[in-house]
Design a protein around this motif. Sequence first.
Motif, PDB file in Angstrom:
ATOM      1  N   GLU A  54       0.853  -1.191   0.000  1.00  0.00           N
ATOM      2  CA  GLU A  54       0.000   0.000   0.000  1.00  0.00           C
ATOM      3  C   GLU A  54       0.883   1.233   0.000  1.00  0.00           C
ATOM      4  O   GLU A  54       0.607   2.200  -0.668  1.00  0.00           O
ATOM      5  N   LEU A  58       0.748   3.642  -2.938  1.00  0.00           N
ATOM      6  CA  LEU A  58       0.370   5.020  -2.682  1.00  0.00           C
ATOM      7  C   LEU A  58       1.423   5.955  -3.226  1.00  0.00           C
ATOM      8  O   LEU A  58       1.123   6.998  -3.781  1.00  0.00           O
ATOM      9  N   PRO A  62      -1.426   4.126  -8.729  1.00  0.00           N
ATOM     10  CA  PRO A  62      -1.781   2.803  -9.263  1.00  0.00           C
ATOM     11  C   PRO A  62      -1.344   2.581 -10.695  1.00  0.00           C
ATOM     12  O   PRO A  62      -0.971   1.493 -11.073  1.00  0.00           O
ATOM     13  N   TYR A  74       2.631  -4.675  -6.392  1.00  0.00           N
ATOM     14  CA  TYR A  74       1.365  -4.037  -6.740  1.00  0.00           C
ATOM     15  C   TYR A  74       0.441  -5.033  -7.410  1.00  0.00           C
ATOM     16  O   TYR A  74      -0.741  -5.128  -7.084  1.00  0.00           O
ATOM     17  N   ARG A  78      -3.098  -6.392  -6.082  1.00  0.00           N
ATOM     18  CA  ARG A  78      -4.272  -6.231  -6.921  1.00  0.00           C
ATOM     19  C   ARG A  78      -4.968  -7.573  -7.125  1.00  0.00           C
ATOM     20  O   ARG A  78      -6.188  -7.671  -7.088  1.00  0.00           O
ATOM     21  N   GLU A 116      -7.792  -1.911 -15.391  1.00  0.00           N
ATOM     22  CA  GLU A 116      -6.336  -1.814 -15.292  1.00  0.00           C
ATOM     23  C   GLU A 116      -5.659  -2.960 -15.988  1.00  0.00           C
ATOM     24  O   GLU A 116      -4.667  -2.801 -16.697  1.00  0.00           O
TER      25      GLU A 116
END
Lengths: 409, 455
Positions: A54, A58, A62, A74, A78, A116
């Motif tokens: 995170e 952050l 993203p 990541y 996800r 995404e």
Amino acid sequence: MSSSVSLTLSAMFIQDDKYDDALQPAAARCSKFRGYMLGKGAKRKLDEDEEGLEGKALAEGPGAMVDGLSKVSYTLQRQTIFNMSLMKLYNHRALTEPSLEKRVLINNMLRRIQDELKQEGNLRPLFFPPSPPPDDPVDEGFREAQPAFSVLSMVAPPLSQSTALSTPVLTSPSSGLSNPAPLEACLTPASLLEEDSVTLCTSPSPLAPPPPPPPTLPRLPSPVARDSFSSALDEIEELCPSPLPTATSAPGATSHSSLTVTLQMPLCLPSLNSGALDSKDCSKPCSPKLEGLVPLPEESSAAPNAPETLSPNSLDMSTSPSASSSGFLTDLALDDILFADIDTSMYDFDPCTSSSGAAPSKLAPMVTADELLKTLSPYSGAAPAVSSNQPFKMDLTELDHIMEVLVGS
Amino acid sequence: MSVSFGGDEGGVNLTNVVCTSHHTADIISTVEFNHSGELLATGDKGGRVVIFQQETENKSQPQCRSEYNVYSTFQSHEPEFDYLKSLEIEEKINKIRWLPQKNAAQFLLSTNDKTIKLWKISERDKRPEGYNLKEEDGRYRDASTITTLRVPVFRPMDLMVEASPRRVFANAHTYHINSISVNSDNETYLSADDLRINLWHLEITDRSFIQLLCGFNSASDIVDIKPANMEELTEVITAAEFHPHQCNTFVYSSSKGTIRLCDMRASALCDKHSKLFEEPEDPSNRSFFSEIISSISDVKFSHNGRYMMTRDYLSVKIWDLNMENRPVETYQVHEYLRSKLCSLYENDCIFDKFECCWNGNDSVVMTGSYNNFFRMLDRTQRRDVTLEASRESCKPRQVLKPRRVCAGGKRKKDEISVDSLDFNKKILHTAWHPQENIIAVATTNNLYIFQEKVN
């Protein structure tokens, strides 16, 4: 051939092994950690990653281009969230109607992740470092996952092209099953194998060269593979009674027949395919993992709002973007099968002989055959549990047929 | 009235906190003071309403110790079964709203997911005695035995509190009711579910007065129950409230963090809002969960009607009704949870709906958190405090000790680390007495009433 199909599948399952810790059935994990952040001091491995993730996510944002390690974290996070969201939507066993707000929020989450993935699938060649040889199985598994991702989860901008490619398969549902063309198109394209020396399970079977990728995207792994898969699903869909979505007064009481049907195919996959898979070490992890039933929406109201207007044809991802949500569910089905690590130790997959009303208490994420039947019946408007065996048996026969095609026997 | 702040550590120094606590059989689902503050109503998961009444030791002294004792208990809603969907309809009371008192009786609206009921709560402390034709026990007297006539008189009796349903407003909501709000005209009220807001007249039950087509679906037909295209549904209504003074104005909040202010004079179909309040997302805080944590769980107008407060998962925001592009104040409730959002998503805590409330003069706002913590945020002094509602805090003469949560790093003494928080102990419902310094805080099964006593 069969090995190529298993190639793709096994790639995902290697990734899956890596995520064993993280991707235990969410239900089990939830009960363990319910109410407490980290189980009272016992830190889960993933949790540290999550915190780091995170933080990294952050920091980077993203969608930003990040270096390899953050990108991996990541993507890992996800994927975890994706699986969790699916479990939440499809595992609901409440006696009362689940909260519409919660469903909408989870649905939005899934759509965002899927968008995404689609974008990344299109941009994947730009991101991927030129294939160093795999250092260890874990890395290999992960890199293998990437192309698998892109192959499966692609919604190409070249919609027209993929539509054109898949159309011939679609137009002949009855005869198409014996058509060997979709078979070869299912194979991981050679171009993909060549560019990453990370050979997906190193099966050297000769593959038919894929159709030239559309000019708009550089080195796009063929969407044909994806489309022929989905076209096979379409065929199954057409074989099964899939009533049109009916207007009901409830938000969730919708026909998700297409979703159900989509998931049926993979259900039969292991039992018919386990013998055919000849990709070595992959066969073992493959079949048990696939045996796990993809959680189905057990109650009509548990289904997300998205699939309400699904129609058989909209299962094909290559249809218009407005149907992306329905195509999204096709992706869901596939990704869910292939990535979800579902505990199947208690489950003996045999839909025809499973006792009716088998208590699913031990199989919290599982759906028994009965529930499948139940989910089928509301669409035709018939009372539940009436004459619902027949469509199911018919499905199995046709699924057998399709499996033969896919396996290439 | 304000919470006094002071002390060495800058914490709250509530002296002589008087605490009464009531254990309830079922999980408390709503808490609401009436307009005078004399009555406090709670609703629970079992469909029951329990009303507490304030009793002051010495009524002549305003700041004296007071207690809240049970005044009335009644079963408001029963579980139902929706045969069409084969689903239960919970009897859990989602909201209670009091009507302003007009006569001796009290009226309140209580609602579950589908049905709203208007209850009349009346006292009886006298009864007539001395009938001519009836004995005291009700048997009729033989007319021939009557030789004299007398006038029946009222004699005192033990206080009896009766609750009777006066209106039932049913079958108007397809989705789950999340809010009810009484209009300042005292004749109408609104009820809101995920996709629609209905305006009712308190006297008319067979239909809603106007079905205000607010919301995020594209249906143009006001009669149509189901939105035109559920597949495109990405936003729902989460809360709604009437303006405290302007009877034509109400607001509703959404799951995407927006608040819409509607003026019914402009259009009966309030699908075109007058104002849209939304704060642009902070890009540095963006994560997978940004949308979920931006979902507004509660919206409350200030008593003076100039501001409104919204509660989302991590913060409380105060909005000036004249400024739409950002809140005037933002308070972090439990920012230390931001790094734990993934776990909170997993165990569903991220979907918890916290409420918030103003104090009587709009200087302090209060909201709940986890581990039985609740937060008081002083707007004028820009101070805040975290307190805990627990058995320990309810001991006599116990001063409420401020709590601190350690987000990371070295944990100081008396601090609690984030990992030790109990996420099953959540305070979702709080209420503040409209005039006095008395607060009601509901934990899962207990109602705590704290009063700051000023000597």
